[in-house]
Design a protein around this motif. Structure first.
Motif, short mmCIF file in Angstrom:
data_model
loop_
_atom_site.label_atom_id
_atom_site.label_comp_id
_atom_site.label_asym_id
_atom_site.label_seq_id
_atom_site.Cartn_x
_atom_site.Cartn_y
_atom_site.Cartn_z
N LEU A 7 0.95 -1.12 0.08
CA LEU A 7 0.07 -0.01 0.02
C LEU A 7 0.79 1.14 -0.07
CD1 LEU A 7 -2.94 0.98 0.15
CD2 LEU A 7 -2.53 0.99 2.62
N GLY A 8 0.44 2.37 -1.02
CA GLY A 8 1.16 3.37 -0.97
C GLY A 8 2.39 3.42 -1.86
N ALA A 9 2.87 2.24 -2.35
CA ALA A 9 4.01 2.15 -3.36
C ALA A 9 3.98 3.22 -4.38
CB ALA A 9 4.30 0.97 -3.54
N GLU A 10 5.23 3.58 -5.05
CA GLU A 10 5.28 4.30 -6.13
C GLU A 10 6.32 3.29 -7.12
OE1 GLU A 10 6.96 5.60 -3.66
OE2 GLU A 10 6.07 7.82 -3.23
N ILE A 11 5.97 2.69 -8.11
CA ILE A 11 6.61 2.33 -9.08
C ILE A 11 6.46 2.85 -10.49
CG2 ILE A 11 4.84 0.69 -9.62
CD1 ILE A 11 7.26 -1.62 -9.88
N CYS A 12 7.74 2.83 -11.11
CA CYS A 12 7.88 3.35 -12.25
C CYS A 12 8.18 2.23 -13.39
CB CYS A 12 9.02 4.57 -12.64
SG CYS A 12 8.50 6.14 -11.86
N ARG A 176 13.34 9.28 -10.90
CA ARG A 176 14.47 9.89 -9.84
C ARG A 176 13.41 10.64 -8.78
NH1 ARG A 176 19.91 9.49 -9.63
NH2 ARG A 176 20.95 8.95 -11.50
N SER A 177 12.44 11.32 -9.41
CA SER A 177 11.74 12.16 -8.53
C SER A 177 10.72 11.95 -7.91
CB SER A 177 11.13 13.37 -9.49
OG SER A 177 12.25 14.14 -10.34
N ILE A 178 9.95 10.79 -8.31
CA ILE A 178 8.86 10.36 -7.64
C ILE A 178 8.76 8.87 -7.45
CG2 ILE A 178 7.65 9.64 -9.78
CD1 ILE A 178 5.08 11.08 -8.74
N CYS A 179 9.53 7.96 -7.70
CA CYS A 179 9.19 6.47 -7.38
C CYS A 179 10.30 6.02 -6.42
CB CYS A 179 9.44 5.83 -8.77
SG CYS A 179 7.99 6.15 -9.74
N ASN A 180 9.89 5.06 -5.66
CA ASN A 180 10.75 4.29 -4.80
C ASN A 180 11.25 2.98 -5.50
OD1 ASN A 180 8.58 2.62 -4.46
ND2 ASN A 180 8.18 3.89 -2.43
N LYS A 181 10.24 2.55 -6.42
CA LYS A 181 10.66 1.02 -7.13
C LYS A 181 10.68 1.48 -8.60
CE LYS A 181 10.19 -2.30 -3.75
NZ LYS A 181 9.70 -3.54 -3.69
N TYR A 195 14.74 -1.16 -6.02
CA TYR A 195 14.73 0.20 -5.74
C TYR A 195 15.47 1.00 -6.62
CZ TYR A 195 12.53 -1.58 -1.33
OH TYR A 195 11.65 -2.21 -0.44
N VAL A 196 14.77 2.37 -6.59
CA VAL A 196 15.44 3.28 -7.60
C VAL A 196 16.94 3.52 -7.35
CG1 VAL A 196 15.33 5.50 -8.35
CG2 VAL A 196 13.12 4.37 -8.06
N ASP A 197 17.29 3.49 -6.04
CA ASP A 197 18.77 4.08 -5.60
C ASP A 197 19.62 2.78 -6.15
OD1 ASP A 197 18.03 6.25 -4.66
OD2 ASP A 197 17.95 5.76 -2.59
N ASP A 198 19.15 1.66 -6.03
CA ASP A 198 19.92 0.35 -6.23
C ASP A 198 20.09 0.33 -7.69
OD1 ASP A 198 20.17 -0.16 -3.69
OD2 ASP A 198 18.35 -1.80 -3.53
N VAL A 199 19.00 0.55 -8.58
CA VAL A 199 19.09 0.45 -10.13
C VAL A 199 19.77 1.39 -10.87
CG1 VAL A 199 17.94 0.61 -12.20
CG2 VAL A 199 16.91 -0.67 -10.34
N PHE A 200 19.87 2.69 -10.19
CA PHE A 200 20.53 4.01 -10.74
C PHE A 200 22.00 3.80 -10.33
CE2 PHE A 200 16.57 5.62 -11.79
CZ PHE A 200 16.83 6.71 -12.73
N SER A 201 22.40 3.13 -9.26
CA SER A 201 23.90 3.06 -8.94
C SER A 201 24.37 1.89 -9.56
CB SER A 201 24.02 3.04 -7.21
OG SER A 201 23.25 1.57 -6.71
N ALA A 202 23.69 0.89 -9.97
CA ALA A 202 24.53 -0.28 -10.45
C ALA A 202 23.61 -1.03 -11.50
CB ALA A 202 25.18 -1.12 -9.35
N PRO A 203 23.06 -0.50 -12.44
CA PRO A 203 22.36 -1.17 -13.45
C PRO A 203 22.58 -2.33 -13.95
CG PRO A 203 22.96 0.79 -14.52
CD PRO A 203 23.42 0.95 -13.14
N LYS A 204 21.92 -3.47 -13.99
CA LYS A 204 22.76 -4.67 -14.45
C LYS A 204 22.25 -5.10 -15.88
CE LYS A 204 22.48 -6.73 -9.70
NZ LYS A 204 22.23 -5.24 -9.04
N SER A 205 21.24 -4.83 -16.05
CA SER A 205 20.83 -5.09 -17.62
C SER A 205 21.25 -3.94 -18.66
CB SER A 205 19.25 -5.15 -17.68
OG SER A 205 18.73 -3.81 -17.59
#
Length: 244
Positions: A7-12, A176-181, A195-205
């Motif tokens: 509940l209350g998540a924001e996903i992009c 970056r502005s609005i999502c946590n996942k 999580y946005v911070d994890d994907v942005f710091s070390a994208p794997k794909s």
């Protein structure tokens, strides 16, 4: 998408060039295989009419009714839900205050700016009291300043009303502005999510790297591939000669 179950998540959802992410986002499924599932109660909502489904959509092109006033657009959902006239009036007043358009009740849609029209569209969507709000490229037609104000509004709705946001966008600044996942889609498949911070710091794909580095990833790869350590000393020389 697992993130929408909280509940209350924001996903992009970040689609590839040829991916119809909007349609795919609507086809969220739970472990029972239900399509169009509300993410919190395992309820198959396919048999329900649109006005009874616990979700709503904010479109890229606003999709407002041009023959209706601002008031009538926002009142559309509550009226479908058989709310009383007094309930409709109170809901519209609350929505106009929420989106900072108090006093715009009688305005015609074509008299509004793009940002104001999107605010009306958001008010109309939230007036239905959804638990999930699907935002389909909701800011891509807006200028940067208006985009920031709309993102702030969506964040406010998420924080204050606990409405889960599923945001479809090609703009990584929006992620970056609005999502946590975030989930990145390529060729119809989710190739990376977290999580946005994890994907942005070390994208794997590959798709993730292309999105995060905004197209510079391929250039960086070419530059790296063109340099070789010829003597193991760490001194790099270009493959076509000349010290770098």
């Amino acid at each position: 998408v697992e993130a929408t179950r909280r509940l209350g998540a924001e996903i992009c959802l970040v689609p590839g060039v040829y991916d119809d992410a909007y349609a795919r986002a609507l086809q969220l499924r739970n472990d029972k295989g239900y399509a169009f599932v509300h993410p919190f109660d395992d309820k198959n909502v396919i048999p329900l009419s649109p006005d009874k489904r616990p979700s709503n959509t904010v479109f890229q092109t606003y999709a407002l009714f041009p023959h209706m006033s601002v008031y009538e657009n926002i009142a559309f959902g509550p009226k479908l839900q058989k709310a009383s006239k007094e309930e409709v009036r109170k809901t519209v007043a609350k929505m106009l205050e929420l989106v900072n358009l108090k006093g715009f009740e009688k305005r015609e849609i074509d008299s509004l700016s793009g940002g104001q029209q999107q605010r009306v569209a958001i008010a109309r969507a939230v007036a239905k009291r959804p638990k999930l709000l699907l935002c389909d490229e909701a800011t891509s037609a807006l200028d940067p300043q208006t985009t920031n104000s709309i993102l702030s509004l969506l964040k406010k709705i998420n924080d204050e009303r606990g409405i889960t946001l599923v945001v479809i966008t090609h703009q990584m600044s929006v992620v970056r502005s609005i999502c946590n996942k975030v989930a990145i889609i390529e060729d119809g498949n989710i190739v990376e999510n977290g999580y946005v911070d994890d994907v942005f710091s070390a994208p794997k794909s590959h798709a993730g790297k292309m999105r995060v580095f905004e197209g510079n990833y391929e250039e960086q790869k070419k530059e790296t591939a063109g340099n070789v350590d010829i003597d193991g000393s760490g001194n790099m020389e270009g493959t076509e000669g000349g010290e770098l």
